[in-house]
Design a protein around this motif. Sequence first.
Motif, PDB file in Angstrom:
ATOM      1  N   ILE A   1       0.855  -1.193   0.000  1.00  0.00           N
ATOM      2  CA  ILE A   1       0.000   0.000   0.000  1.00  0.00           C
ATOM      3  C   ILE A   1       0.885   1.234   0.000  1.00  0.00           C
ATOM      4  O   ILE A   1       1.833   1.341   0.789  1.00  0.00           O
ATOM      5  CB  ILE A   1      -0.915   0.018   1.245  1.00  0.00           C
ATOM      6  N   THR A   2       0.607   2.179  -0.907  1.00  0.00           N
ATOM      7  CA  THR A   2       1.352   3.441  -0.938  1.00  0.00           C
ATOM      8  C   THR A   2       0.415   4.606  -0.659  1.00  0.00           C
ATOM      9  O   THR A   2      -0.746   4.586  -1.070  1.00  0.00           O
ATOM     10  CB  THR A   2       2.036   3.658  -2.304  1.00  0.00           C
ATOM     11  N   MET A   3       0.924   5.602   0.034  1.00  0.00           N
ATOM     12  CA  MET A   3       0.151   6.792   0.370  1.00  0.00           C
ATOM     13  C   MET A   3       1.033   8.026   0.180  1.00  0.00           C
ATOM     14  O   MET A   3       2.236   7.987   0.447  1.00  0.00           O
ATOM     15  CB  MET A   3      -0.343   6.727   1.822  1.00  0.00           C
ATOM     16  N   GLY A   4       0.428   9.111  -0.289  1.00  0.00           N
ATOM     17  CA  GLY A   4       1.159  10.365  -0.434  1.00  0.00           C
ATOM     18  C   GLY A   4       2.150  10.369  -1.579  1.00  0.00           C
ATOM     19  O   GLY A   4       3.173  11.046  -1.524  1.00  0.00           O
ATOM     20  N   GLU A   5       1.849   9.604  -2.668  1.00  0.00           N
ATOM     21  CA  GLU A   5       2.794   9.527  -3.800  1.00  0.00           C
ATOM     22  C   GLU A   5       3.001  10.873  -4.485  1.00  0.00           C
ATOM     23  O   GLU A   5       4.004  11.072  -5.174  1.00  0.00           O
ATOM     24  CB  GLU A   5       2.301   8.530  -4.856  1.00  0.00           C
ATOM     25  N   SER A   6       2.051  11.797  -4.329  1.00  0.00           N
ATOM     26  CA  SER A   6       2.176  13.092  -5.014  1.00  0.00           C
ATOM     27  C   SER A   6       3.085  14.060  -4.268  1.00  0.00           C
ATOM     28  O   SER A   6       3.356  15.155  -4.755  1.00  0.00           O
ATOM     29  CB  SER A   6       0.790  13.726  -5.183  1.00  0.00           C
ATOM     30  N   THR A   7       3.556  13.680  -3.079  1.00  0.00           N
ATOM     31  CA  THR A   7       4.461  14.540  -2.311  1.00  0.00           C
ATOM     32  C   THR A   7       5.716  14.834  -3.132  1.00  0.00           C
ATOM     33  O   THR A   7       6.322  13.923  -3.696  1.00  0.00           O
ATOM     34  CB  THR A   7       4.859  13.856  -0.991  1.00  0.00           C
ATOM     35  N   GLU A   8       6.105  16.106  -3.191  1.00  0.00           N
ATOM     36  CA  GLU A   8       7.242  16.504  -4.027  1.00  0.00           C
ATOM     37  C   GLU A   8       8.497  16.745  -3.188  1.00  0.00           C
ATOM     38  O   GLU A   8       8.432  17.338  -2.106  1.00  0.00           O
ATOM     39  CB  GLU A   8       6.900  17.762  -4.826  1.00  0.00           C
ATOM     40  N   VAL A   9       9.636  16.271  -3.704  1.00  0.00           N
ATOM     41  CA  VAL A   9      10.926  16.397  -3.029  1.00  0.00           C
ATOM     42  C   VAL A   9      11.967  16.798  -4.070  1.00  0.00           C
ATOM     43  O   VAL A   9      11.814  16.510  -5.260  1.00  0.00           O
ATOM     44  CB  VAL A   9      11.337  15.059  -2.355  1.00  0.00           C
ATOM     45  N   ASP A  10      13.020  17.457  -3.625  1.00  0.00           N
ATOM     46  CA  ASP A  10      14.113  17.847  -4.511  1.00  0.00           C
ATOM     47  C   ASP A  10      14.699  16.619  -5.199  1.00  0.00           C
ATOM     48  O   ASP A  10      14.875  15.567  -4.590  1.00  0.00           O
ATOM     49  CB  ASP A  10      15.195  18.566  -3.698  1.00  0.00           C
ATOM     50  N   LYS A  11      15.015  16.754  -6.492  1.00  0.00           N
ATOM     51  CA  LYS A  11      15.531  15.633  -7.285  1.00  0.00           C
ATOM     52  C   LYS A  11      16.782  15.007  -6.652  1.00  0.00           C
ATOM     53  O   LYS A  11      16.935  13.783  -6.614  1.00  0.00           O
ATOM     54  CB  LYS A  11      15.850  16.136  -8.700  1.00  0.00           C
ATOM     55  N   THR A  12      17.678  15.836  -6.142  1.00  0.00           N
ATOM     56  CA  THR A  12      18.909  15.323  -5.531  1.00  0.00           C
ATOM     57  C   THR A  12      18.602  14.442  -4.329  1.00  0.00           C
ATOM     58  O   THR A  12      19.225  13.397  -4.124  1.00  0.00           O
ATOM     59  CB  THR A  12      19.812  16.498  -5.094  1.00  0.00           C
ATOM     60  N   ILE A  13      17.622  14.855  -3.534  1.00  0.00           N
ATOM     61  CA  ILE A  13      17.268  14.085  -2.339  1.00  0.00           C
ATOM     62  C   ILE A  13      16.593  12.783  -2.723  1.00  0.00           C
ATOM     63  O   ILE A  13      16.862  11.728  -2.122  1.00  0.00           O
ATOM     64  CB  ILE A  13      16.375  14.933  -1.405  1.00  0.00           C
ATOM     65  N   ILE A  14      15.728  12.812  -3.733  1.00  0.00           N
ATOM     66  CA  ILE A  14      15.075  11.578  -4.180  1.00  0.00           C
ATOM     67  C   ILE A  14      16.108  10.557  -4.628  1.00  0.00           C
ATOM     68  O   ILE A  14      16.017   9.367  -4.322  1.00  0.00           O
ATOM     69  CB  ILE A  14      14.059  11.881  -5.305  1.00  0.00           C
ATOM     70  N   ASP A  15      17.124  11.030  -5.355  1.00  0.00           N
ATOM     71  CA  ASP A  15      18.198  10.125  -5.779  1.00  0.00           C
ATOM     72  C   ASP A  15      18.924   9.538  -4.573  1.00  0.00           C
ATOM     73  O   ASP A  15      19.366   8.385  -4.588  1.00  0.00           O
ATOM     74  CB  ASP A  15      19.198  10.864  -6.675  1.00  0.00           C
ATOM     75  N   GLY A  16      19.055  10.335  -3.496  1.00  0.00           N
ATOM     76  CA  GLY A  16      19.790   9.893  -2.319  1.00  0.00           C
ATOM     77  C   GLY A  16      19.038   8.926  -1.428  1.00  0.00           C
ATOM     78  O   GLY A  16      19.658   8.170  -0.667  1.00  0.00           O
TER      79      GLY A  16
END
Length: 710
Positions: A414-429
Motif C-alpha cells: 500500500i502506498t500513500m502520499g505519492e504526489s508529495t514533491e521532493v528535490d531531485k537530488t534528495i530523491i536520488d539519495g
Amino acid sequence: MSNYDSGNDSILEMYIFESETLLDQLEEILLQSEDNAELTPDDINEIFRIMHTIKGSSAMMEFDMLAHSAHKLEDLFFVIRENGIKPEDFGDLMDLVLNFSTFLKGEVEKIKNNETLLDENEALTGETDAFLNRIKGLATETPEHAQAEAMENQSDDESITLAAAMEDDLFGDMNFDEVQSDADTDHEAFVSDDDKPHVYCIHTRFNEDSQMENIRAFMLVNKLESIGKVSKTVPEQLNNNPEAAGIILKNGFFCHVETTADKETIENIALSILSVKSIEFLDCAQEEIIEPEIEAKPEVVETGKKTPEKVVDANKQKNNVQNLISVDLNKLDTLMNLIGEIVITESMVFGSVGMEGKRDESFEKASTQLQKLTDELQDIVMSIRMIPISGTFKKMQRIVRDVGKKLKKEVEFITMGESTEVDKTIIDGIADPLMHLVRNAMDHGLESAEERIAVGKNPVGKVILSAQNVGGDIIISVSDDGKGLDPAGILEKAKEKKLLVKPEEEYSEKEILNLIMAPGFSTKETVTEFSGRGVGMDVVKKNIEKVGGSISIESEKGSGTNIFLKIPLTLSIISGMEVLVGEDIYEIPISNIRETFKITANQLIKDPDNNEMVMIRGVCYPLIRLHDIFEDKKCETHIEDGILMLVDSGDTFACLFMDDLIKKHQIVVKPIPKYLNHYSIKNSGIAGCTILGNGSISLIVDIPAILDHY
C-alpha cells in the motif's frame, strides 16, 4: 555492442530518457496486470507499442542487443494479441517479461555509464523462444506480412514525448474504500454463528507527538477490518486529504465498525496500534452530532464519488502535461547556484548599507521589493527541482513483488502520499535506503503465511509506504504488520557482538531499537540473498544523514514496525540560526532546533560519570559545550552567561551551550572544499559552510554528527 558516436550527447540523452520512461511504463503495466490477474487488450497493445518503439530507437542508435531483445518481446506480444494468453501461462509470462525489463534497464544503465554492452543474452532469448513455442502450439498460423502490417499501424505512435510519459504516470490514487482486508477469514476467530453484527461508534486519540496521525488511523482501520466492516470514518479521506492529520490531532479519529466482536476485543486491537492514546465507545447518535461540526471546518476536504473524481483528475493531468518540457538537471543546478549567489550578494548589499547608517525611504522601498522578488525567484527555482516521489514508490512495488515470490510470502503493498514533491537530488539519495527498508520489512518483519495464521493474523501481510509534508520536512514511513522487533533479543545480540557502550540496564527501549543501525548488527542467524551480513541499516542511516535527514524506529512485538525518515525538502538553501561561540559565528539548521532557554547554575546537574546534564520538564538531557568541540578559548564558560539550545536528530536529543543567538535567516549551503577532507573536518561536527552578508564564511554545525560522537 554499439559503434554509435557517444559524442552526440543530445540524441543519446533523449534515447536514454525515452527508454527509461518506456521501461518504467512497461513495468507499471505488468505489475498492475499481475494484481488484476489479467492482461487487457489495451495493455497488450501498449506493451507491443513500447517494444516496437524501443526496437526502432535502439536499432537507430546501433544498440543491436537491445533492438534484438525488444524484437523478441514484440514477436511474443504479437502472438498474444492475436490469440490471447491462457490463465496457466499468465504467471510465467509476467516473470519472463519482468526479467526482460530488468535486463533492458541494466543495459540502458550501462549506456549511461559508458560501459560495454552485452553481445547477446542466450538465457533470456532461449526462455522467450521456448515460451513462444509453447503458446504457438495452440495458435493459428501468423504470417509475416500480418506482423509487418501491424507494425506499420503502430508507426504513428513511435515517438514518445515527455508529455505522454507524464500522462502515463498516473499510478492511481490510493482510496481508503478500495483497500479492503479479507475480513471473513479472520472474522470467524472472534465470533460464533449465533452472534449478530453490532455497529460500534469509536473515538480514538493518538499521542500528541506521534506525527502522521492519518497513517496511524489508516493502520487502525486495516486492523478493524480483520474483525468486521468499517463503514464510515471521520475524516473520510485518510490518505489523499492533506488536512487529515491535523483534523485527527485536533478532534481525534471517529469510525463506525460493524462486527460481532465484543468491546474488549475491539479495544485490544485498537491499543495494539502504535501511539494510540485512548479509545472511547460513543453512542452512534452522539457521534452523528460531532461529525457535522468537524466536516463544517474549512480544512476538511469533501470528496465526491470515486469515478467522477478520477475522471476530473485525469483531465486536469492531461491539460497540464501538455505544457511540460524536459530540462537537463545540470542546468537546474547551475540556476540554483546562481540564485544562491544572488541571495548572498543581496545580504552583502544590505549589510554594507546598514553599517554606513545611510538608508533613505526610497532605498527601503527598493530593497524591500528586491527582497520580495528574490524570495519569489528562489521559491520558483526550488519548485522546478521538485518532483513527485511516486516514481521511487513504484520501484518499491517491483521489489515487494520479487522478494515476496522468492520468500513465498503473500503481501499487500500500500502506498500513500505519492504526489508529495521532493528535490531531485534528495530523491536520488533516498532510493537505496528505501529499497533496503522495504526488503527488510519483507524478510525480517513479515512472518510466513503459516506463522501468521497460527497467531490469528490475516495470511496476507501488509507493507505500507507513505510520504507526507510536515512543515519544512518530508516524513516518509515504511510500516509492516509483521512480528515487530524484540528489544530483549536485540540487546542480547548487541551484547554478543560487543556493540554496547554502557551497562545494558541503562538502555531505554528507543536506544535498544536504534542498536539495529549499528555497523555489523544483524538479527538474522543465517546469511540469505536479502539479509544477514550485518551491512544494511547502518548504511541506511548514513545515506539518510548525508541528505540532511534522520531516522527513527517504532515497534511493538507481535504487531509490526514503523520506520520514519525525516528529510528536508531541499539541500541548497535552508533556514539557519546564526549563533556566537567565542569570537566565531556558526550556523545551526532550524530543522534541528527545538527551543532555546537560559538556566541558573543550580539547575545544572551531573551524572555518576561527572557528565553535565540539564533537566527540562522532568526529562534529563546531556549538555554539550560547543566551545569544547571547536576548541574556542575566548568564550563564555559560566552557565548563566551563555544560552542553551535543545536540538535533536531523530530520537536523540541534547542541549548545546553557546555564547549567544544572533539571528534567523536563509543560508546557502556550500560544501567543504575537497582539499580539507584529509583534516577530517566533517568528523569534527561541521556539515558545510555559507557566506555571510559581510563576506565572511560561517561554518554549518552538523547536529547528527555531534549527537552521535559526544
